[in-house]
Motif scaffolding. Structure first.
Motif, PDB file in Angstrom:
ATOM      1  N   ASP A  47      42.795  31.107  30.461  1.00 57.49           N
ATOM      2  CA  ASP A  47      41.370  31.879  31.061  1.00 57.49           C
ATOM      3  C   ASP A  47      41.527  33.220  30.937  1.00 57.49           C
ATOM      4  OD1 ASP A  47      39.789  32.513  33.164  1.00 57.49           O
ATOM      5  OD2 ASP A  47      40.358  31.168  34.516  1.00 57.49           O
ATOM      6  N   TYR A  57      35.670  44.234  29.137  1.00 59.74           N
ATOM      7  CA  TYR A  57      35.715  44.960  30.440  1.00 59.74           C
ATOM      8  C   TYR A  57      36.262  46.440  30.037  1.00 59.74           C
ATOM      9  CZ  TYR A  57      34.953  41.001  33.508  1.00 59.74           C
ATOM     10  OH  TYR A  57      34.607  39.919  34.081  1.00 59.74           O
ATOM     11  N   PHE A 112      46.616  45.735  39.404  1.00 60.73           N
ATOM     12  CA  PHE A 112      45.178  45.772  38.595  1.00 60.73           C
ATOM     13  C   PHE A 112      44.018  45.540  39.429  1.00 60.73           C
ATOM     14  CE2 PHE A 112      41.794  44.181  35.963  1.00 60.73           C
ATOM     15  CZ  PHE A 112      41.771  45.184  35.148  1.00 60.73           C
ATOM     16  N   LEU A 113      44.027  44.780  40.613  1.00 56.57           N
ATOM     17  CA  LEU A 113      43.041  44.267  41.297  1.00 56.57           C
ATOM     18  C   LEU A 113      42.806  45.158  42.668  1.00 56.57           C
ATOM     19  CD1 LEU A 113      42.529  40.421  40.817  1.00 56.57           C
ATOM     20  CD2 LEU A 113      41.213  42.346  39.892  1.00 56.57           C
ATOM     21  N   ARG A 171      49.813  40.850  28.855  1.00 55.70           N
ATOM     22  CA  ARG A 171      49.704  40.089  27.749  1.00 55.70           C
ATOM     23  C   ARG A 171      50.942  39.856  26.836  1.00 55.70           C
ATOM     24  NH1 ARG A 171      44.617  41.870  26.393  1.00 55.70           N
ATOM     25  NH2 ARG A 171      44.053  40.540  27.998  1.00 55.70           N
ATOM     26  N   ASP A 230      33.015  37.354  35.771  1.00 55.65           N
ATOM     27  CA  ASP A 230      33.459  36.710  36.793  1.00 55.65           C
ATOM     28  C   ASP A 230      32.262  35.873  37.562  1.00 55.65           C
ATOM     29  OD1 ASP A 230      35.882  38.696  37.377  1.00 55.65           O
ATOM     30  OD2 ASP A 230      34.117  39.975  36.820  1.00 55.65           O
ATOM     31  N   PHE A 266      41.511  36.370  27.839  1.00 58.12           N
ATOM     32  CA  PHE A 266      42.725  36.926  26.877  1.00 58.12           C
ATOM     33  C   PHE A 266      41.918  38.267  26.466  1.00 58.12           C
ATOM     34  CE2 PHE A 266      45.318  36.738  22.822  1.00 58.12           C
ATOM     35  CZ  PHE A 266      46.484  36.753  23.249  1.00 58.12           C
ATOM     36  N   ARG A 310      46.590  31.890  32.603  1.00 59.55           N
ATOM     37  CA  ARG A 310      45.491  32.714  32.829  1.00 59.55           C
ATOM     38  C   ARG A 310      45.933  34.000  32.772  1.00 59.55           C
ATOM     39  NH1 ARG A 310      44.172  33.681  39.215  1.00 59.55           N
ATOM     40  NH2 ARG A 310      46.181  34.372  39.754  1.00 59.55           N
ATOM     41  N   LEU A 365      37.201  45.392  41.267  1.00 61.19           N
ATOM     42  CA  LEU A 365      36.434  44.999  40.159  1.00 61.19           C
ATOM     43  C   LEU A 365      35.052  44.853  41.104  1.00 61.19           C
ATOM     44  CD1 LEU A 365      36.777  44.639  37.007  1.00 61.19           C
ATOM     45  CD2 LEU A 365      38.721  45.181  38.198  1.00 61.19           C
ATOM     46  N   SER A 384      36.149  29.307  34.638  1.00 57.60           N
ATOM     47  CA  SER A 384      37.630  28.853  35.448  1.00 57.60           C
ATOM     48  C   SER A 384      37.478  27.195  35.720  1.00 57.60           C
ATOM     49  CB  SER A 384      38.247  29.526  36.498  1.00 57.60           C
ATOM     50  OG  SER A 384      38.152  30.800  36.306  1.00 57.60           O
ATOM     51  N   PRO A 412      44.495  38.401  33.982  1.00 57.52           N
ATOM     52  CA  PRO A 412      45.811  38.864  33.911  1.00 57.52           C
ATOM     53  C   PRO A 412      46.802  38.015  34.744  1.00 57.52           C
ATOM     54  CG  PRO A 412      44.381  40.368  35.156  1.00 57.52           C
ATOM     55  CD  PRO A 412      43.699  39.198  34.712  1.00 57.52           C
ATOM     56  N   HIS A 432      33.226  35.199  42.938  1.00 58.39           N
ATOM     57  CA  HIS A 432      34.616  34.739  42.260  1.00 58.39           C
ATOM     58  C   HIS A 432      34.854  33.528  42.182  1.00 58.39           C
ATOM     59  CE1 HIS A 432      34.835  39.027  41.052  1.00 58.39           C
ATOM     60  NE2 HIS A 432      35.098  39.414  42.503  1.00 58.39           N
ATOM     61  N   SER A 433      36.053  32.948  41.700  1.00 59.56           N
ATOM     62  CA  SER A 433      36.556  31.790  41.708  1.00 59.56           C
ATOM     63  C   SER A 433      37.253  31.742  43.231  1.00 59.56           C
ATOM     64  CB  SER A 433      37.781  31.690  40.716  1.00 59.56           C
ATOM     65  OG  SER A 433      38.831  32.474  41.007  1.00 59.56           O
ATOM     66  N   ARG A 471      40.538  33.519  43.619  1.00 59.33           N
ATOM     67  CA  ARG A 471      40.368  35.009  43.822  1.00 59.33           C
ATOM     68  C   ARG A 471      39.999  35.325  45.216  1.00 59.33           C
ATOM     69  NH1 ARG A 471      37.889  38.959  39.323  1.00 59.33           N
ATOM     70  NH2 ARG A 471      37.752  40.927  40.545  1.00 59.33           N
TER      71      ARG A 471
HETATM   72  P1  TYD Z   1      39.825  36.808  36.746  1.00 57.04           P
HETATM   73  O1  TYD Z   1      41.151  35.981  37.118  1.00 57.04           O
HETATM   74  O2  TYD Z   1      39.251  35.688  35.571  1.00 57.04           O
HETATM   75  O3  TYD Z   1      38.721  36.499  38.072  1.00 57.04           O
HETATM   76  P2  TYD Z   1      38.308  35.162  38.574  1.00 57.04           P
HETATM   77  O4  TYD Z   1      39.643  34.436  39.427  1.00 57.04           O
HETATM   78  O5  TYD Z   1      37.432  35.849  39.682  1.00 57.04           O
HETATM   79  O6  TYD Z   1      37.909  34.094  37.752  1.00 57.04           O
HETATM   80  O7  TYD Z   1      39.919  38.187  36.335  1.00 57.04           O
HETATM   81  C1  TYD Z   1      40.469  39.000  37.001  1.00 57.04           C
HETATM   82  C2  TYD Z   1      39.579  40.387  36.648  1.00 57.04           C
HETATM   83  O8  TYD Z   1      40.316  41.164  35.646  1.00 57.04           O
HETATM   84  C3  TYD Z   1      38.094  40.098  36.233  1.00 57.04           C
HETATM   85  O9  TYD Z   1      37.142  40.764  36.906  1.00 57.04           O
HETATM   86  C4  TYD Z   1      38.251  40.687  34.740  1.00 57.04           C
HETATM   87  C5  TYD Z   1      39.549  41.636  34.722  1.00 57.04           C
HETATM   88  N1  TYD Z   1      39.983  41.675  33.248  1.00 57.04           N
HETATM   89  C6  TYD Z   1      40.092  42.837  32.804  1.00 57.04           C
HETATM   90  O10 TYD Z   1      39.202  43.800  33.042  1.00 57.04           O
HETATM   91  N2  TYD Z   1      40.353  42.976  31.451  1.00 57.04           N
HETATM   92  C7  TYD Z   1      41.368  41.907  30.807  1.00 57.04           C
HETATM   93  O11 TYD Z   1      41.905  42.178  29.797  1.00 57.04           O
HETATM   94  C8  TYD Z   1      41.514  40.831  31.724  1.00 57.04           C
HETATM   95  C9  TYD Z   1      42.193  39.787  31.225  1.00 57.04           C
HETATM   96  C10 TYD Z   1      40.905  40.667  32.909  1.00 57.04           C
END
Ligand code: TYD
Length: 221
Positions: free
Chosen positions: A100, A109, A58-59, A79, A17, A102, A43, A165, A22, A45, A152-153, A156
């Motif tokens: 973005d 992580y 997840f978040l 996925r 992150d 995979f 992108r 996270l 991105s 998840p 972060h982006s 987000r």
């Molecule tokens: P992401 O959308 O890339 O965050 P940002 O918008 O800040 O670029 O990813 C969201 C969060 O999900 C990031 O902290 C990483 C986590 N993540 C995992 O832990 N495992 C995974 O398989 C994926 C795809 C993401």
């Protein structure tokens, strides 16, 4: 090896992150679209309606106690749906897919970060995706503390003031960074490691170079 015209490629953008992945994905999509190269941007998840719902869970900071294996099952559920509904159909229709994050994010992580065993990740990957790999993966690398400072982006940040996270320490992100580098070392033909600590322009030039053999025309310009 040069790609033959018309073969759609599956390209992933990986990194911490705040690594800039991105931003560079958006830029690459813009120059490919300007050159009329058919691309699909997506992108993880996320990437589908189901995936977006899973991303929300997840978040969500309410689930602070989530176990690494639960995380693993969530991201692979999203996925599989993403592959079936979006990625494979786009490739079959001749569109290059720029994604973005995979499965390498899961190794970094959930594997390196949370300590989920590689054998477990491999088994779930086989079940969910049949071990599907991208054609090329760009890893935007920089020290965890620097990524942390960048944050972060914008998307987000807009969607969640603080997410699950965010609560992790820099030591967690250092493990994640090392996890990405280990993945890259294990598949050097697929990965390109880009130094993401410098200027956006310098990294963008590296992105073009890293895609030049795979995509037509402008990537190499
Ligand atoms: P992401 O959308 O890339 O965050 P940002 O918008 O800040 O670029 O990813 C969201 C969060 O999900 C990031 O902290 C990483 C986590 N993540 C995992 O832990 N495992 C995974 O398989 C994926 C795809 C993401």
């Amino acid at each position: 090896m040069l790609a033959s015209a018309g073969v759609a490629r599956f390209i992933t953008f990986e990194g911490l992150d705040g690594s800039g992945k991105s931003t560079h994905l958006e830029r690459a999509a813009a120059w490919l679209e300007a050159a009329r190269v058919p691309v699909l941007v997506t992108r993880e998840p996320g990437g589908t309606e189901l995936g977006a719902a899973i991303r929300g869970v997840f978040l969500d900071p309410r689930f602070a106690g989530m176990d690494g294996t639960v995380e693993l099952l969530l991201v692979f559920a999203a996925r599989r749906q993403h592959l079936l509904e979006v990625i494979e159909p786009a490739l079959a229709a001749g569109r290059h897919v720029l994604c973005d994050r995979f499965t390498d994010s899961t190794w970094a992580y959930q594997g390196a970060g949370r300590g989920v065993a590689g054998q477990v990740i491999e088994r779930v990957d086989q079940l969910a995706t049949g071990g599907r790999q991208p054609d090329r993966t760009l890893l935007f690398d920089l020290p965890a503390a620097a990524a942390r400072r960048r944050g972060h982006s914008p998307a987000r940040r807009r969607n969640a003031a603080v997410d699950r996270l965010d609560a992790e320490a820099v030591t967690f992100y250092e493990r994640v960074r090392q996890g990405f580098l280990d993945r890259a070392a294990g598949a050097p033909e697929r990965f390109r490691i880009l130094d993401s600590a410098g200027s956006i322009a310098a990294t963008e030039a590296a992105v073009r170079a890293a895609l030049a053999d795979l995509l037509p025309g402008p990537a190499g310009a």
